[in-house]
Design a protein around this motif. Sequence first.
Motif, PDB file in Angstrom:
ATOM      1  N   ARG A 279      28.905   6.471  32.039  1.00  0.00           N
ATOM      2  CA  ARG A 279      29.813   7.440  31.426  1.00  0.00           C
ATOM      3  C   ARG A 279      30.006   8.701  32.275  1.00  0.00           C
ATOM      4  N   PHE A 280      29.174   8.844  33.276  1.00  0.00           N
ATOM      5  CA  PHE A 280      29.338  10.003  34.150  1.00  0.00           C
ATOM      6  C   PHE A 280      30.480   9.716  35.113  1.00  0.00           C
ATOM      7  N   SER A 281      31.204  10.715  35.532  1.00  0.00           N
ATOM      8  CA  SER A 281      32.427  10.511  36.303  1.00  0.00           C
ATOM      9  C   SER A 281      32.199  10.348  37.794  1.00  0.00           C
ATOM     10  N   GLY A 282      31.003  10.623  38.275  1.00  0.00           N
ATOM     11  CA  GLY A 282      30.746  10.545  39.708  1.00  0.00           C
ATOM     12  C   GLY A 282      29.581   9.639  40.034  1.00  0.00           C
ATOM     13  N   PRO A 283      29.160   9.627  41.293  1.00  0.00           N
ATOM     14  CA  PRO A 283      28.035   8.777  41.690  1.00  0.00           C
ATOM     15  C   PRO A 283      26.734   9.208  41.025  1.00  0.00           C
ATOM     16  N   VAL A 284      25.978   8.221  40.551  1.00  0.00           N
ATOM     17  CA  VAL A 284      24.709   8.457  39.856  1.00  0.00           C
ATOM     18  C   VAL A 284      23.657   7.527  40.441  1.00  0.00           C
ATOM     19  N   LEU A 285      22.470   8.028  40.630  1.00  0.00           N
ATOM     20  CA  LEU A 285      21.349   7.202  41.060  1.00  0.00           C
ATOM     21  C   LEU A 285      20.394   7.028  39.887  1.00  0.00           C
ATOM     22  N   VAL A 286      20.126   5.778  39.518  1.00  0.00           N
ATOM     23  CA  VAL A 286      19.189   5.457  38.446  1.00  0.00           C
ATOM     24  C   VAL A 286      17.919   4.917  39.089  1.00  0.00           C
ATOM     25  N   HIS A 287      16.832   5.646  38.911  1.00  0.00           N
ATOM     26  CA  HIS A 287      15.555   5.308  39.548  1.00  0.00           C
ATOM     27  C   HIS A 287      14.719   4.490  38.565  1.00  0.00           C
ATOM     28  N   VAL A 288      14.511   3.215  38.904  1.00  0.00           N
ATOM     29  CA  VAL A 288      13.857   2.263  38.009  1.00  0.00           C
ATOM     30  C   VAL A 288      12.528   1.825  38.617  1.00  0.00           C
ATOM     31  N   LEU A 289      11.469   1.901  37.839  1.00  0.00           N
ATOM     32  CA  LEU A 289      10.138   1.503  38.306  1.00  0.00           C
ATOM     33  C   LEU A 289       9.811   0.117  37.770  1.00  0.00           C
ATOM     34  N   THR A 290       9.600  -0.832  38.662  1.00  0.00           N
ATOM     35  CA  THR A 290       9.290  -2.199  38.258  1.00  0.00           C
ATOM     36  C   THR A 290       8.005  -2.670  38.927  1.00  0.00           C
ATOM     37  N   THR A 291       7.497  -3.776  38.434  1.00  0.00           N
ATOM     38  CA  THR A 291       6.311  -4.413  39.016  1.00  0.00           C
ATOM     39  C   THR A 291       6.705  -5.760  39.593  1.00  0.00           C
ATOM     40  N   LYS A 292       6.493  -5.928  40.866  1.00  0.00           N
ATOM     41  CA  LYS A 292       6.802  -7.193  41.522  1.00  0.00           C
ATOM     42  C   LYS A 292       5.899  -8.285  40.954  1.00  0.00           C
ATOM     43  N   GLY A 293       6.515  -9.383  40.515  1.00  0.00           N
ATOM     44  CA  GLY A 293       5.740 -10.474  39.935  1.00  0.00           C
ATOM     45  C   GLY A 293       5.518 -10.348  38.439  1.00  0.00           C
ATOM     46  N   GLN A 294       6.154  -9.357  37.785  1.00  0.00           N
ATOM     47  CA  GLN A 294       5.944  -9.077  36.363  1.00  0.00           C
ATOM     48  C   GLN A 294       6.026 -10.352  35.513  1.00  0.00           C
ATOM     49  N   GLY A 295       5.039 -10.536  34.642  1.00  0.00           N
ATOM     50  CA  GLY A 295       5.029 -11.673  33.734  1.00  0.00           C
ATOM     51  C   GLY A 295       4.277 -12.880  34.250  1.00  0.00           C
ATOM     52  N   TYR A 296       3.784 -12.830  35.480  1.00  0.00           N
ATOM     53  CA  TYR A 296       3.028 -13.940  36.051  1.00  0.00           C
ATOM     54  C   TYR A 296       1.843 -13.328  36.789  1.00  0.00           C
ATOM     55  N   ASP A 297       0.705 -13.315  36.122  1.00  0.00           N
ATOM     56  CA  ASP A 297      -0.457 -12.579  36.633  1.00  0.00           C
ATOM     57  C   ASP A 297      -0.864 -13.022  38.026  1.00  0.00           C
ATOM     58  N   ILE A 298      -0.690 -14.308  38.323  1.00  0.00           N
ATOM     59  CA  ILE A 298      -1.082 -14.814  39.638  1.00  0.00           C
ATOM     60  C   ILE A 298      -0.287 -14.114  40.729  1.00  0.00           C
ATOM     61  N   ALA A 299       0.998 -13.861  40.461  1.00  0.00           N
ATOM     62  CA  ALA A 299       1.829 -13.155  41.443  1.00  0.00           C
ATOM     63  C   ALA A 299       1.437 -11.689  41.529  1.00  0.00           C
ATOM     64  N   VAL A 300       1.276 -11.039  40.386  1.00  0.00           N
ATOM     65  CA  VAL A 300       0.943  -9.615  40.377  1.00  0.00           C
ATOM     66  C   VAL A 300      -0.376  -9.367  41.106  1.00  0.00           C
ATOM     67  N   ASP A 301      -1.324 -10.277  40.922  1.00  0.00           N
ATOM     68  CA  ASP A 301      -2.658 -10.092  41.497  1.00  0.00           C
ATOM     69  C   ASP A 301      -2.753 -10.519  42.959  1.00  0.00           C
ATOM     70  N   ASN A 302      -1.683 -11.100  43.498  1.00  0.00           N
ATOM     71  CA  ASN A 302      -1.699 -11.540  44.895  1.00  0.00           C
ATOM     72  C   ASN A 302      -1.584 -10.316  45.794  1.00  0.00           C
ATOM     73  N   GLU A 303      -2.685  -9.920  46.404  1.00  0.00           N
ATOM     74  CA  GLU A 303      -2.712  -8.685  47.175  1.00  0.00           C
ATOM     75  C   GLU A 303      -1.924  -8.778  48.468  1.00  0.00           C
ATOM     76  N   ASN A 304      -1.682 -10.006  48.947  1.00  0.00           N
ATOM     77  CA  ASN A 304      -0.974 -10.164  50.210  1.00  0.00           C
ATOM     78  C   ASN A 304       0.481  -9.721  50.079  1.00  0.00           C
ATOM     79  N   ASP A 305       1.253 -10.389  49.200  1.00  0.00           N
ATOM     80  CA  ASP A 305       2.676 -10.041  49.095  1.00  0.00           C
ATOM     81  C   ASP A 305       3.237 -10.232  47.700  1.00  0.00           C
ATOM     82  N   GLN A 306       2.352 -10.403  46.688  1.00  0.00           N
ATOM     83  CA  GLN A 306       2.780 -10.622  45.307  1.00  0.00           C
ATOM     84  C   GLN A 306       3.800 -11.756  45.223  1.00  0.00           C
TER      85      GLN A 306
END
Length: 637
Positions: A279-306
């Motif tokens: 709804r804003f008339s100009g450029p907007v940056l939306v900063h979203v924080l996510t977790t790589k591998g969310q919902g699959y613990d094996i991926a989240v816990d993979n310290e190498n590259d998730q």
Amino acid sequence: MAANDAVEARGILAGISGPRDLERLDAAELDQLAEEIRELLIAAVATRGGHLGPNLGVVELTMAIHRVFESPQDKVVWDTGHQSYVHKMLTGRARDFNGLRTETGLSGYPSRAESEHDWVENSHASTSLSYADGLARAHEQTGSDRHVVAVIGDGAMTGGMAWEALNNIAAHRDRRLVVVVNDNGRSYRPTVGGLAQRLTHIRTSPGYEPTLQAIKERLTGRGGALGPAAYEALHAVKKGVKDALAPQGMFEDLGIKYIGPVDGHDRVALETALTAAKRFSGPVLVHVLTTKGQGYDIAVDNENDQMHQSVPFDRLTGDALAVAPAGWTSVFRDEIVRIADERTDVVGITAAMLHPVGLDAFADKFPDRVFDVGIAEQHAVTCATGLAMGGVHPVVAVYATFLNRAFDQVLLDTALHRCGVTFVLDRAGVTGDDGASHNGMWDMSLLQLVPGLHLSAPRDGARLREALREAVEIDDAPSVVRFAKGAVPDDVEAVERVGVVDVLRRDDDAQVLLVGVGPMAHMALAAAELLADAGVRSTVVDPRWVKPLPPQLLELAARHRLVVTIEDNGRQGGVGSTLVQAVSDAALGVPVRVHAIAQEFLPHAKRDVLLERLGLTAPAIADDALRCLPGAGNNED
């Protein structure tokens, strides 16, 4: 749950034919849909391989984008397109995930041939904001009031091109452009650099959790109407975020409105934030924080590259279904550590791909001698040149396809200054499953243009070790060592070395000279066997160093009636093309047949399938040689 369930869209997901189908779903159904998407992601990648971690992390974000914006009228551009699997599902392709990354199936990246919802087939990072800026300018020129949404993340904000685009986006404050920064703190590995440190500060700040909770309450609470007040609540939390958490000021100083940080797994908060941005008339940056591998613990816990990019695996354990044979990268990984042990002046540089290019063991042993510059290949090359000027020998390891982005720096920064920098190009030649943008088929053609550069294409592991050691001894010019993706073929010893050229086979009174470049030397040997069966004698050579072109090749060519070159590179400007020119300049009068990759964008398919389609097989090469051999009686030329 079976170890690997069937790859099949089920439940609500099976009924999604396009983004507008999401509008009819209530909150409970949307939550169920998110679960079904993650189930299909895990099942598909476990079976076919692909990018799992990035896609698990953007499920709610992708759903929110498609509920708030109206694709394809509103254009959604995905940076690092490997995070587009969920987008594909929500645009009617969930039923096709059984064929993910197969020859006639879904691409692992956005594909304009697949869907009107896919605008950019990019799989090189840091480009989405430039595409988006151009699309928004086009809307302005044509009088359209539609939005452009650029989703950038997985470390792509470390690329300089993204900041060039932001600089231009900020200069035009009336364009409908929404930049979504998917901040998961990682590319393959944790993101590096000053920007990453500022964004990481958000997560580690004592004020982060209460500030995020305050934003969530404003976004999802009863008072969170989607009007000017809501925008102010988001764009604001000014006093709390700007002073305590820092990133808002960084972007707003550029002239881009900032919303966030927003919990990337809270669908309601995401939809409210995106609606306010819309709804804003100009450029907007939306900063979203996510977790790589969310919902699959094996991926989240993979310290190498998730589980950034996975081979087929057992979904119950995360273990690979098959142990891959030793690859080219592993040979480089071991040898560069040995060299580093012997030479304290050798350092390593990577562009956000420490493990994939094999510099991880070097970094583990000598952490102060390996530098990760982020997704910034241009900077990597010129920084390496500065290191060389300062008296050390840098080894820059990148995928072959990514060196294309830094050609100007190789040419005018490194080579012009005659600096000793070694470039190690992984995944050279046809790579297959990852599609057109990842085939490393341009480097030998581009690098032929660089004065003074030395280029080696090893045929096996022993020659890779040998070439790497020779390369780091060159201190007055850039040197390049390129190798393919996948398993290393068996070592083939030379029967003779002539200058830098290895002779692998020498028949008496040979008629045909077969020049096999790199691992194509094995194909040349196989073609020679087929020619022998047809009564034609051959010499097979591996040049080892293909630039500068060894003069011994011309001497050998002059002694044969036909020269055949085979390389895993484009036809134009490659080794074969260079030899044709040299043979012509020397007036040798010997015909040269060039076998290389057709100069076209190749579809995704297995490497052997593509090579056969291109005519890069021993039988095809032998047949062509028989047809073209002067005096054979069956010439068509």
